[in-house]
Structure formats: C-alpha cells, structure tokens
Design a protein around this motif. Sequence first.
Motif, PDB file in Angstrom:
ATOM      1  N   VAL A  21       0.823  -1.211   0.000  1.00  0.00           N
ATOM      2  CA  VAL A  21       0.000   0.000   0.000  1.00  0.00           C
ATOM      3  C   VAL A  21       0.860   1.265   0.000  1.00  0.00           C
ATOM      4  CG1 VAL A  21      -0.265   0.420   2.507  1.00  0.00           C
ATOM      5  CG2 VAL A  21      -2.179   0.889   0.945  1.00  0.00           C
ATOM      6  N   TYR A  22       2.129   1.153   0.355  1.00  0.00           N
ATOM      7  CA  TYR A  22       3.011   2.314   0.369  1.00  0.00           C
ATOM      8  C   TYR A  22       3.585   2.631  -1.011  1.00  0.00           C
ATOM      9  CZ  TYR A  22       2.733   1.324   5.336  1.00  0.00           C
ATOM     10  OH  TYR A  22       2.266   1.073   6.604  1.00  0.00           O
ATOM     11  N   PHE A  23       3.350   1.745  -1.978  1.00  0.00           N
ATOM     12  CA  PHE A  23       3.973   1.905  -3.293  1.00  0.00           C
ATOM     13  C   PHE A  23       2.985   1.905  -4.457  1.00  0.00           C
ATOM     14  CE2 PHE A  23       6.763  -0.459  -0.396  1.00  0.00           C
ATOM     15  CZ  PHE A  23       7.830   0.413  -0.314  1.00  0.00           C
ATOM     16  N   VAL A  24       1.792   1.382  -4.267  1.00  0.00           N
ATOM     17  CA  VAL A  24       0.883   1.186  -5.390  1.00  0.00           C
ATOM     18  C   VAL A  24       0.257   2.507  -5.852  1.00  0.00           C
ATOM     19  CG1 VAL A  24       0.350  -1.207  -4.812  1.00  0.00           C
ATOM     20  CG2 VAL A  24      -1.012   0.652  -3.799  1.00  0.00           C
ATOM     21  N   PRO A  25      -0.041   2.615  -7.138  1.00  0.00           N
ATOM     22  CA  PRO A  25      -0.649   3.856  -7.652  1.00  0.00           C
ATOM     23  C   PRO A  25      -2.040   4.108  -7.092  1.00  0.00           C
ATOM     24  CG  PRO A  25      -0.614   2.139  -9.346  1.00  0.00           C
ATOM     25  CD  PRO A  25       0.224   1.636  -8.216  1.00  0.00           C
ATOM     26  N   GLU A  26      -2.745   3.045  -6.704  1.00  0.00           N
ATOM     27  CA  GLU A  26      -4.088   3.222  -6.148  1.00  0.00           C
ATOM     28  C   GLU A  26      -4.067   4.138  -4.922  1.00  0.00           C
ATOM     29  OE1 GLU A  26      -4.325  -0.719  -8.338  1.00  0.00           O
ATOM     30  OE2 GLU A  26      -2.837   0.380  -7.157  1.00  0.00           O
ATOM     31  N   ALA A  27      -3.029   3.991  -4.098  1.00  0.00           N
ATOM     32  CA  ALA A  27      -2.930   4.824  -2.897  1.00  0.00           C
ATOM     33  C   ALA A  27      -2.575   6.258  -3.261  1.00  0.00           C
ATOM     34  CB  ALA A  27      -1.892   4.234  -1.949  1.00  0.00           C
ATOM     35  N   ARG A  28      -1.594   6.413  -4.128  1.00  0.00           N
ATOM     36  CA  ARG A  28      -1.156   7.771  -4.469  1.00  0.00           C
ATOM     37  C   ARG A  28      -2.274   8.566  -5.138  1.00  0.00           C
ATOM     38  NH1 ARG A  28       5.239   7.212  -6.260  1.00  0.00           N
ATOM     39  NH2 ARG A  28       5.895   6.190  -4.325  1.00  0.00           N
ATOM     40  N   ARG A  29      -3.071   7.887  -5.971  1.00  0.00           N
ATOM     41  CA  ARG A  29      -4.182   8.585  -6.623  1.00  0.00           C
ATOM     42  C   ARG A  29      -5.193   9.066  -5.592  1.00  0.00           C
ATOM     43  NH1 ARG A  29      -3.775   4.566 -10.843  1.00  0.00           N
ATOM     44  NH2 ARG A  29      -5.387   3.328  -9.816  1.00  0.00           N
ATOM     45  N   VAL A  41       4.851  12.540   2.178  1.00  0.00           N
ATOM     46  CA  VAL A  41       3.879  13.049   3.145  1.00  0.00           C
ATOM     47  C   VAL A  41       2.673  12.110   3.216  1.00  0.00           C
ATOM     48  CG1 VAL A  41       2.349  14.971   3.744  1.00  0.00           C
ATOM     49  CG2 VAL A  41       4.632  15.426   2.812  1.00  0.00           C
ATOM     50  N   GLY A  42       2.261  11.595   2.055  1.00  0.00           N
ATOM     51  CA  GLY A  42       1.159  10.646   2.032  1.00  0.00           C
ATOM     52  C   GLY A  42       1.469   9.401   2.837  1.00  0.00           C
ATOM     53  N   TYR A  43       2.715   8.943   2.757  1.00  0.00           N
ATOM     54  CA  TYR A  43       3.127   7.772   3.532  1.00  0.00           C
ATOM     55  C   TYR A  43       3.010   8.045   5.030  1.00  0.00           C
ATOM     56  CZ  TYR A  43       6.345   4.825   6.145  1.00  0.00           C
ATOM     57  OH  TYR A  43       6.895   4.010   7.109  1.00  0.00           O
ATOM     58  N   PHE A  44       3.643   9.133   5.484  1.00  0.00           N
ATOM     59  CA  PHE A  44       3.608   9.435   6.908  1.00  0.00           C
ATOM     60  C   PHE A  44       2.176   9.620   7.403  1.00  0.00           C
ATOM     61  CE2 PHE A  44       8.008  11.331   6.205  1.00  0.00           C
ATOM     62  CZ  PHE A  44       8.668  10.290   6.844  1.00  0.00           C
ATOM     63  N   ALA A  45       1.420  10.444   6.687  1.00  0.00           N
ATOM     64  CA  ALA A  45       0.083  10.803   7.145  1.00  0.00           C
ATOM     65  C   ALA A  45      -0.871   9.618   7.124  1.00  0.00           C
ATOM     66  CB  ALA A  45      -0.467  11.945   6.295  1.00  0.00           C
ATOM     67  N   SER A  46      -0.817   8.805   6.067  1.00  0.00           N
ATOM     68  CA  SER A  46      -1.754   7.683   5.974  1.00  0.00           C
ATOM     69  C   SER A  46      -1.446   6.593   6.995  1.00  0.00           C
ATOM     70  CB  SER A  46      -1.738   7.096   4.564  1.00  0.00           C
ATOM     71  OG  SER A  46      -0.467   6.531   4.257  1.00  0.00           O
ATOM     72  N   PRO A  84      -7.567  12.872   9.416  1.00  0.00           N
ATOM     73  CA  PRO A  84      -7.071  11.512   9.561  1.00  0.00           C
ATOM     74  C   PRO A  84      -8.101  10.465   9.144  1.00  0.00           C
ATOM     75  CG  PRO A  84      -6.496  12.819  11.489  1.00  0.00           C
ATOM     76  CD  PRO A  84      -7.425  13.653  10.660  1.00  0.00           C
ATOM     77  N   GLU A  85      -9.361  10.728   9.455  1.00  0.00           N
ATOM     78  CA  GLU A  85     -10.412   9.764   9.115  1.00  0.00           C
ATOM     79  C   GLU A  85     -10.507   9.537   7.608  1.00  0.00           C
ATOM     80  OE1 GLU A  85     -11.011  11.434  13.059  1.00  0.00           O
ATOM     81  OE2 GLU A  85     -10.807  12.408  11.091  1.00  0.00           O
ATOM     82  N   LYS A  86     -10.366  10.608   6.833  1.00  0.00           N
ATOM     83  CA  LYS A  86     -10.407  10.480   5.375  1.00  0.00           C
ATOM     84  C   LYS A  86      -9.227   9.662   4.862  1.00  0.00           C
ATOM     85  CE  LYS A  86     -14.059  12.860   3.990  1.00  0.00           C
ATOM     86  NZ  LYS A  86     -15.135  12.246   3.159  1.00  0.00           N
ATOM     87  N   LEU A  87      -8.066   9.830   5.469  1.00  0.00           N
ATOM     88  CA  LEU A  87      -6.893   9.087   5.028  1.00  0.00           C
ATOM     89  C   LEU A  87      -6.984   7.608   5.414  1.00  0.00           C
ATOM     90  CD1 LEU A  87      -3.875  11.489   5.605  1.00  0.00           C
ATOM     91  CD2 LEU A  87      -4.696  10.553   3.435  1.00  0.00           C
ATOM     92  N   VAL A  88      -7.527   7.317   6.571  1.00  0.00           N
ATOM     93  CA  VAL A  88      -7.739   5.911   6.955  1.00  0.00           C
ATOM     94  C   VAL A  88      -8.646   5.236   5.938  1.00  0.00           C
ATOM     95  CG1 VAL A  88      -8.834   4.401   8.657  1.00  0.00           C
ATOM     96  CG2 VAL A  88      -7.322   6.234   9.430  1.00  0.00           C
TER      97      VAL A  88
END
Length: 216
Positions: A21-29, A41-46, A84-88
């Motif tokens: 989940v830290y590398f896939v495009p689905e997460a970054r999108r 930042v997405g990694y740390f925050a998510s 945080p809830e949105k990122l979870v």
Amino acid sequence: MASVGVARQAWRRLEPLHAMVYFVPEARRRYRALGVGDPQVGYFASRVAAMGAVSAEVVIATFFNFCPDLVRRGIPEVWEVVTPEKLVEARLEAAGAALRRVGIHEFPELAETLELASRAAEEACAHVRGRALFGAHAALPWPEDPLLRLWHAQTLLREYRGDGHVAVLVSEGVSGLEALILYAATAPAMVSLLKGTRGWSDEDWAAGEEGLRARG
C-alpha cells in the motif's frame, strides 16, 4: 511457541500484503485526490492517521528511523488539508483495489490464510501495552470484506512487530539511524535506498557509522 524460522517465514509470506500500500498507484491517486500530492507526506500521514492529527514528534517517535527533518516537511501541516479519518478510509480503499488488481481475492487458500492471520492479530490485540502505533490500528473496526480483513490483520501484525523492534532498539541504546546502518551492513546494496527514503544525508550516515565504530 513458534520458532524464529517459522515466524520469519510467516512474515516474508504475509508482509507484502500490507507493505504494497506504500507503493501502489491506487494509494497515491487517492491521497492526491484528497490534496496530499507528496508521496512521502502521504506515507507518513496515511500510516499514522489511525492515531489522529498528531504532531511531527509523535511520528518521529513511532516511525523511529526517519530523519526528523523529513517528517516535519509535511507533519503537522497535512492535517490542514485532510482529516485523519479520510486518510484511513482512502488507504483501506486503495489496499482493496490494489489487492484485487493482482488477483489476491482469487487465491484458493484465502479463507485459511485469513483465519490464521486474524487469529494471530486478535491474539496480539490482547497485548497492546507499550505498542502505540499498533494500539491505534487495533482500535480501528475490522472490515467486513474478507480481502480487507486479511489486509487489516496483516497491518496489525506489522505494526505490532514494528513497535516491538523500536522497544528493543531503545532499550539497547540504538538510534533509528544506527539501526538503519546496522541493517545496511547485512545488505550493502540497500544503502542508497535507505538514505533516500529515510532522509538521512551522507554526513549523517558517516557520523552514525563512526559512532557505532566508537562503541565497538
């Protein structure tokens, strides 16, 4: 009690289910759609979102081996952009989409794997003391979907293991940077990757090496 060899084999087999989940495009999108365009930042925050809108110091403490300056590049400012809830929620959706894309939901032994991983994760939840990042994820609801339940189970096991690593390193007086250097000594090809992803400069790394040598 399982042997170290069996535990390591289980880790090698199941860890990719979570770590992808830290590398896939689905997460970054999904993070980008929420206004978080920087992948680091997405990694740390998510990953820390289960703990709430925490400070940079909490991330530095629980993630342990990242350069503090790298963490402070996006934490806590990211909480002004997204909750945080949105990122979870986004991370869970991304995990499900990525696992389905590669066909994990069609794995013939999915039910048995889910049962075993869930049993281990539920047992871990009875031993939450001293494991802050794990404890935050243990408080999240279990998904209904079997594939997402498997991902959640492995997430719990991963953070349980990671918190344990931090506790041992702290008790032995080994810093996060020193832990990376010791790991790199067993895998020299990883040095550039570890420096880049963890934010340490060549000067930091050299000073860490010298400190370890001085301690023998």
